[in-house]
Design a protein around this motif. Structure first.
Motif, short mmCIF file in Angstrom:
data_model
loop_
_atom_site.label_atom_id
_atom_site.label_comp_id
_atom_site.label_asym_id
_atom_site.label_seq_id
_atom_site.Cartn_x
_atom_site.Cartn_y
_atom_site.Cartn_z
N ASP A 1 -1.47 3.84 7.40
CA ASP A 1 -2.79 3.52 7.98
C ASP A 1 -3.45 4.69 8.67
O ASP A 1 -4.08 4.55 9.73
CB ASP A 1 -2.67 2.32 8.96
CG ASP A 1 -2.69 0.99 8.23
OD1 ASP A 1 -3.17 0.94 7.09
OD2 ASP A 1 -2.21 0.00 8.81
N ASP B 1 -5.43 -2.24 -1.07
CA ASP B 1 -5.27 -1.41 0.12
C ASP B 1 -4.50 -0.17 -0.35
O ASP B 1 -3.39 -0.29 -0.89
CB ASP B 1 -4.49 -2.19 1.19
CG ASP B 1 -4.33 -1.41 2.49
OD1 ASP B 1 -3.97 -0.22 2.43
OD2 ASP B 1 -4.52 -2.00 3.58
N HIS C 1 -0.67 0.32 0.22
CA HIS C 1 0.26 -0.79 -0.04
C HIS C 1 1.06 -0.69 -1.33
O HIS C 1 1.37 -1.71 -1.94
CB HIS C 1 -0.51 -2.12 -0.01
CG HIS C 1 -0.91 -2.53 1.37
ND1 HIS C 1 -1.41 -3.76 1.67
CD2 HIS C 1 -0.85 -1.87 2.55
CE1 HIS C 1 -1.68 -3.85 2.96
NE2 HIS C 1 -1.36 -2.70 3.52
N ASP D 1 3.08 2.19 4.84
CA ASP D 1 1.72 1.73 5.11
C ASP D 1 1.26 2.45 6.37
O ASP D 1 1.11 1.84 7.43
CB ASP D 1 1.74 0.20 5.29
CG ASP D 1 0.34 -0.38 5.41
OD1 ASP D 1 -0.62 0.29 5.00
OD2 ASP D 1 0.22 -1.51 5.92
N LYS E 1 0.84 -6.39 -0.75
CA LYS E 1 1.57 -5.30 -0.10
C LYS E 1 3.04 -5.51 -0.41
O LYS E 1 3.54 -6.62 -0.30
CB LYS E 1 1.30 -5.35 1.40
CG LYS E 1 2.16 -4.41 2.23
CD LYS E 1 1.57 -4.29 3.64
CE LYS E 1 2.59 -3.84 4.63
NZ LYS E 1 2.01 -3.60 5.97
N ASP F 1 -9.39 0.36 6.53
CA ASP F 1 -8.36 -0.40 7.25
C ASP F 1 -7.36 0.61 7.80
O ASP F 1 -6.45 1.03 7.10
CB ASP F 1 -7.67 -1.39 6.31
CG ASP F 1 -6.57 -2.18 7.03
OD1 ASP F 1 -6.50 -2.13 8.27
OD2 ASP F 1 -5.78 -2.86 6.35
MN MN Z 1 -1.75 -2.42 5.64
#
Ligand code: MN
Ligand code: RM4
Ligand code: MN
Length: 407
Positions: free
Chosen positions: A267, A230, A233, A265, A197, A309
């Protein structure tokens, strides 16, 4: 499901030259792991809203995850975070999962919440802090063995905020030492996934900032170490599917953390902000799976661990997870409708417009009739979201009250 709609869909795909039986089989095999932390209270650094009905223990998180699997048929495993999901008896946690038709998936060591880690965990200048962090990693390897998981998934918050704050190369060596010790503790059938990240919580440098650093580290450790992508990231504008293709070709793509982002990030629920990117990621993976010239790349693609995630701040958590899993399935299904032979021809002819059109055309297919047939054949509700709201589960868990698990 409206039969006419299915017939129109099937006829249309036939006219495009797509073999639907194979597509359906592949769709039925798609598995997406959900994270235990996605069921708890989480939020932003400004506020975590406390919701009624949120699971109070790791056991209850598994119960919520079981609802997602029951209705979608796609999420038989749950990732855990240690110490968020710390319990006295991991054998019991495993049994509880199994009794719900689940298994424990990736074990994620958490090295970012203790005061000791303010200046880093395995890259901290203080030897005793580094030792404590390594011991936590080793403990997570043992937990993975105890719960029957073959994946330890590592994300490090380590980094610095200011130029000159620390010796970047020295930290790299400390990190490599710690990961080597962790790697050596793995059983032969286990994998260490290394997540990168580029910033946050550190804002000047992050010890594992990008896929190149994660790949280099994995390479040094050995074949059981792989990179985890991810989707949130990367800096703006990064071609994530290119990274996916390269990691696949190098046989080091271990898994994904799916989520969506607009700025950082974020999410957020996967597929809500940039569904085309998600589709293009699957295009690369499916292309690798079809590459008969490279059986080892095919093998890498076959064992990719797909995981969600996300941090559900304002949305109800279980439906958010159902939505996430369904979104992944939708864009995976669209990628399965790429006409591969026509695409290879267009590429061989260097016909730019035709090649681009073939990709876009697959993305624009309405896959809902296909997904409904697949759900029906798997004995699942045609509309998992509606089935969840009608199931009474949401009402039942209200009795847990406010003040469940949070990060
Ligand atoms: Mn993350
Ligand atoms: C990080 C990273 C990790 C996740 C933590 C909570 O940004 O995505 O995978 O476990 O957040
Ligand atoms: Mn992640």
């Amino acid at each position: 499901m409206n039969d006419a709609r299915i017939q129109v869909f099937e006829a249309h795909q036939r006219s495009r030259g797509i073999e639907l039986e194979a597509v359906k089989q592949t769709l039925k095999g798609l598995k997406i792991e959900t994270p235990s932390w996605g069921y708890g209270d989480s939020g932003t650094r400004f506020k975590v809203f406390k919701k009624a009905g949120v699971p109070r223990t790791p056991f209850e998180k598994l119960e919520d995850a079981a609802q997602v699997h029951r209705l979608t048929g796609m999420s038989p495993s749950v990732a855990v975070h240690i110490p968020w999901d710390q319990v006295e008896d991991y054998g019991r946690l495993r049994e509880h999962a199994e009794s719900l038709g689940l298994r424990i998936g990736a074990v994620n060591p958490n090295l970012f919440q203790e005061d000791d880690y303010m200046f880093g965990s395995i890259t901290n200048a203080d030897q005793s802090v580094r030792r404590k962090a390594i011991d936590h990693l080793l403990q997570c390897v043992e937990i993975a063995k105890a719960v029957g998981s073959d994946i330890v998934s590592l994300w490090l918050a380590d980094g610095t905020n200011y130029p000159g704050q620390a010796d970047i190369r020295q930290r790299k060596h400390w990190m490599e030492e710690a990961l080597r010790e962790t790697y050596q503790a793995l059983d032969d059938d286990m994998r260490l996934l290394i997540e990168y990240k580029f910033f946050e919580p550190a804002f000047y440098h992050t010890d594992l900032a990008d896929w190149g650093m994660a790949y280099n580290t994995a390479l040094k450790l050995g074949p059981q170490a792989e990179v985890l992508v991810d989707t949130g990231h990367h800096p703006q504008g990064t071609n994530v599917e290119h990274i996916v293709a390269i990691l696949l070709d190098e046989e080091r793509l271990g898994g994904f953390h799916f989520n969506s982002r607009k700025y950082a990030d974020d999410d957020l629920i996967v597929g809500t902000t940039n569904p085309y990117e998600l589709f293009l990621i699957f295009y690369q993976i499916l292309a690798a799976l079809r590459d008969d010239r490279r059986p080892s790349v095919q093998k890498t693609a076959q064992r990719i661990a797909y995981m969600i995630d996300q941090s559900h701040n304002i949305e109800p958590k279980i439906p958010a997870m159902i939505r996430s899993v369904l979104n992944v399935q939708t864009y995976f299904a669209k990628a399965l409708l790429i006409h591969w032979e026509a695409l290879s021809e267009a590429q061989a002819d260097q016909d730019v417009l035709r090649a681009e059109a073939l990709i876009r055309e697959a993305f624009e297919q309405d896959v809902e009739p296909l997904l409904q047939v697949v759900r029906e054949e798997m004995g699942l509700p045609q509309d998992p979201m509606q089935a969840f709201f009608e199931s009474g589960y949401l009402e039942k868990i209200q009795e847990r009250g406010i003040g469940g698990a949070s990060w």
